[in-house]
Design a protein around this motif. Structure first.
Motif, mmCIF file in Angstrom:
data_model
loop_
_atom_site.group_PDB
_atom_site.id
_atom_site.type_symbol
_atom_site.label_atom_id
_atom_site.label_comp_id
_atom_site.label_asym_id
_atom_site.label_seq_id
_atom_site.Cartn_x
_atom_site.Cartn_y
_atom_site.Cartn_z
ATOM 1 N N ALA A 68 52.006 42.463 30.110
ATOM 2 C CA ALA A 68 53.314 41.873 30.405
ATOM 3 C C ALA A 68 53.612 41.808 31.899
ATOM 4 N N ASP A 69 52.874 42.557 32.710
ATOM 5 C CA ASP A 69 53.101 42.569 34.156
ATOM 6 C C ASP A 69 52.313 41.445 34.824
ATOM 7 N N ASN A 70 52.744 41.082 36.000
ATOM 8 C CA ASN A 70 52.046 40.037 36.748
ATOM 9 C C ASN A 70 50.875 40.585 37.546
ATOM 10 N N THR A 71 50.841 41.894 37.781
ATOM 11 C CA THR A 71 49.809 42.465 38.638
ATOM 12 C C THR A 71 48.912 43.452 37.905
ATOM 13 N N VAL A 72 47.681 43.519 38.383
ATOM 14 C CA VAL A 72 46.725 44.538 37.955
ATOM 15 C C VAL A 72 46.298 45.281 39.210
ATOM 16 N N THR A 73 46.319 46.606 39.164
ATOM 17 C CA THR A 73 45.884 47.386 40.320
ATOM 18 C C THR A 73 44.783 48.351 39.926
ATOM 19 N N VAL A 74 43.860 48.559 40.857
ATOM 20 C CA VAL A 74 42.804 49.560 40.704
ATOM 21 C C VAL A 74 42.839 50.423 41.956
ATOM 22 N N THR A 75 42.995 51.730 41.777
ATOM 23 C CA THR A 75 43.108 52.668 42.890
ATOM 24 C C THR A 75 42.036 53.739 42.746
ATOM 25 N N VAL A 76 41.300 53.992 43.816
ATOM 26 C CA VAL A 76 40.150 54.906 43.758
ATOM 27 C C VAL A 76 40.502 56.259 44.361
ATOM 28 N N ARG A 77 40.152 57.292 43.634
ATOM 29 C CA ARG A 77 40.320 58.654 44.155
ATOM 30 C C ARG A 77 39.007 59.199 44.703
ATOM 31 N N THR A 78 37.912 59.057 43.952
ATOM 32 C CA THR A 78 36.597 59.507 44.420
ATOM 33 C C THR A 78 35.550 58.455 44.065
ATOM 34 N N GLY A 79 34.478 58.418 44.852
ATOM 35 C CA GLY A 79 33.374 57.512 44.566
ATOM 36 C C GLY A 79 33.649 56.087 45.004
ATOM 37 N N LYS A 80 32.864 55.154 44.462
ATOM 38 C CA LYS A 80 33.010 53.739 44.769
ATOM 39 C C LYS A 80 33.207 52.945 43.481
ATOM 40 N N VAL A 81 34.025 51.903 43.594
ATOM 41 C CA VAL A 81 34.373 51.087 42.433
ATOM 42 C C VAL A 81 34.252 49.613 42.806
ATOM 43 N N GLY A 82 33.533 48.849 42.011
ATOM 44 C CA GLY A 82 33.447 47.411 42.213
ATOM 45 C C GLY A 82 34.431 46.702 41.297
ATOM 46 N N VAL A 83 35.154 45.723 41.839
ATOM 47 C CA VAL A 83 36.122 44.963 41.056
ATOM 48 C C VAL A 83 35.680 43.507 41.023
ATOM 49 N N ILE A 84 35.533 42.971 39.820
ATOM 50 C CA ILE A 84 35.009 41.626 39.612
ATOM 51 C C ILE A 84 36.019 40.802 38.837
ATOM 52 N N GLU A 85 36.245 39.576 39.293
ATOM 53 C CA GLU A 85 37.100 38.642 38.561
ATOM 54 C C GLU A 85 36.215 37.791 37.659
ATOM 55 N N ASN A 86 36.604 37.666 36.396
ATOM 56 C CA ASN A 86 35.887 36.814 35.451
ATOM 57 C C ASN A 86 36.879 35.785 34.927
ATOM 58 N N ARG A 87 36.883 34.615 35.592
ATOM 59 C CA ARG A 87 37.870 33.591 35.267
ATOM 60 C C ARG A 87 37.163 32.304 34.881
ATOM 61 N N ASN A 88 37.451 31.830 33.669
ATOM 62 C CA ASN A 88 36.852 30.598 33.156
ATOM 63 C C ASN A 88 35.331 30.641 33.209
ATOM 64 N N GLY A 89 34.788 31.815 32.924
ATOM 65 C CA GLY A 89 33.340 31.968 32.900
ATOM 66 C C GLY A 89 32.689 32.133 34.259
ATOM 67 N N ILE A 90 33.476 32.116 35.329
ATOM 68 C CA ILE A 90 32.948 32.278 36.687
ATOM 69 C C ILE A 90 33.241 33.694 37.172
ATOM 70 N N ARG A 91 32.183 34.426 37.500
ATOM 71 C CA ARG A 91 32.326 35.813 37.950
ATOM 72 C C ARG A 91 32.304 35.864 39.465
ATOM 73 N N THR A 92 33.309 36.539 40.034
ATOM 74 C CA THR A 92 33.418 36.668 41.486
ATOM 75 C C THR A 92 33.700 38.120 41.843
ATOM 76 N N THR A 93 32.867 38.699 42.687
ATOM 77 C CA THR A 93 33.103 40.062 43.149
ATOM 78 C C THR A 93 34.213 40.044 44.192
ATOM 79 N N LEU A 94 35.331 40.706 43.887
ATOM 80 C CA LEU A 94 36.479 40.704 44.788
ATOM 81 C C LEU A 94 36.382 41.769 45.866
ATOM 82 N N SER A 95 35.980 42.978 45.471
ATOM 83 C CA SER A 95 35.958 44.046 46.468
ATOM 84 C C SER A 95 35.147 45.233 45.973
#
Length: 341
Positions: free
Chosen positions: A203-230
């Motif tokens: 129901a919210d307009n935003t999605v957030t990912v916050t890292v405490r330890t280690g490394k995290v990859g965030v990927i957008e999968n929109r209309n079958g197109i995958r894009t690494t955001l950060s």
């Protein structure tokens, strides 16, 4: 790092998904500048394949490994387009893409068929928080009004896929052979072993990912197109907007990522409307703002172990008395008063 033996070692690390951004840049430069690079690295692929054939786990999922390689290539391509002219690295990237395809074809067990695994889900209600253990011993803290879905067991050699709607903090058990992937709307959060928070209410307009330890990859999968955001490190947060698909990466205190677990809610320069929208899930109340202008009041606020009475009292004080409120039966909070602007 121009010595060929070192480059071969680096390429082997690349195939195994163990390189960082600096190492990938070195590898791309070598592929561009050395005419014998293709034959050298083809030999590395054959050698690694022979090693894998000797110690192959028949449950290994080569398609998942191919997906990991393509993700690394995609990240390199995005970085190249930002910092380097397009054509300079075209040949190098073609070779890396070819390496991924050859690696996929050489891997034994491509015809292995895995039986479907039953899915399990858990849903929390308003104001409920729970701690749970996944089949791989990863720990998950579920926030209120959250749904998580996972397989009843994780297959050896296969990615650990999780689906999330809501908020959860993960302490992922490290397993280099099985990436941990959380799907939340159009975003995928990919890790090997780390701790981080995902906020993804439909129901919210935003999605957030916050890292405490280690490394995290965030990927957008929109209309079958995958894009690494950060690629996020500790103390980093990505905020993705569902309506326009834009995102922002910011720095936060790493300890703030899981504060809600211990009833500690932190807001940085957020408007009152958004603050109340998030708090109502954890306090199981409904807010009514009589003066819409109040919703635009902005606050830096931290609420720690406070009931709804304490929260409203603090907001009123922070607004210099502009915000008036009334709490009805601990279920409805009515706000009125002058604007803070």
């Amino acid at each position: 790092m121009e010595h060929s033996d070192e480059i071969k070692s680096l390429f082997k690390m690349y195939l195994e998904g163990k390189t960082d951004a600096v190492q990938e840049k070195i590898l791309l430069r070598y592929l561009r500048d050395h005419k014998d690079a293709e034959s050298e690295l083809s030999a590395v692929m054959e050698a690694v394949w022979r090693e894998e054939e000797m110690a192959i786990d028949e449950a290994t999922d080569p398609e998942a490994e191919l997906e990991l390689i393509w993700t690394k290539i995609n990240r390199s391509r995005r970085k190249r387009s930002t910092h380097f002219p397009l054509l300079r690295y075209a040949g190098a990237l073609i070779l890396l893409c070819s390496a991924a395809v050859i690696w996929y074809k050489l891997k034994p067990g491509r015809q292995h068929v895995v039986d479907p695994v039953a899915l399990v889900s858990k849903t929390t209600v308003a104001s409920e928080k729970i701690k749970m253990l996944l089949p791989d011993s990863s720990v998950v803290y579920l926030g209120s009004e959250t749904k998580i879905t996972w397989p009843e067991h994780f297959e050896p050699g296969h990615p650990r896929y999780i689906s999330l709607e809501g908020e959860a903090f993960f302490e992922v058990k490290h397993d280099a052979t099985r990436p941990f992937i959380i799907k939340s709307g159009k975003l995928e959060t990919r890790v090997l072993g780390t701790s981080f928070n995902v906020y993804a209410y439909p129901a919210d307009n935003t999605v957030t990912v916050t890292v405490r330890t280690g490394k995290v990859g965030v990927i957008e999968n929109r209309n079958g197109i995958r894009t690494t955001l950060s690629l996020l490190s500790p103390g980093m947060r990505i905020t993705y907007r569902n309506n326009d698909h834009n995102y922002q990466v910011s720095s936060v205190k790493a300890t703030e990522s899981d504060g809600w677990i211990s009833n500690r809610f932190v807001f940085r320069d957020e408007n009152l409307g958004d603050i109340l929208f998030k708090l109502q899930r954890y306090y199981d109340v409904r807010f009514e703002i009589k003066n819409p202008a109040l919703a635009r009041c902005r606050f830096n606020a931290t609420f720690f172990n406070q009931n709804i009475h304490g929260v409203m009292r603090q907001l009123s004080i922070m607004s210099s008395g502009h915000i008036k409120y009334r709490i009805n039966n601990n279920k409805t909070v009515v706000l009125w008063g002058e604007t803070c602007e």
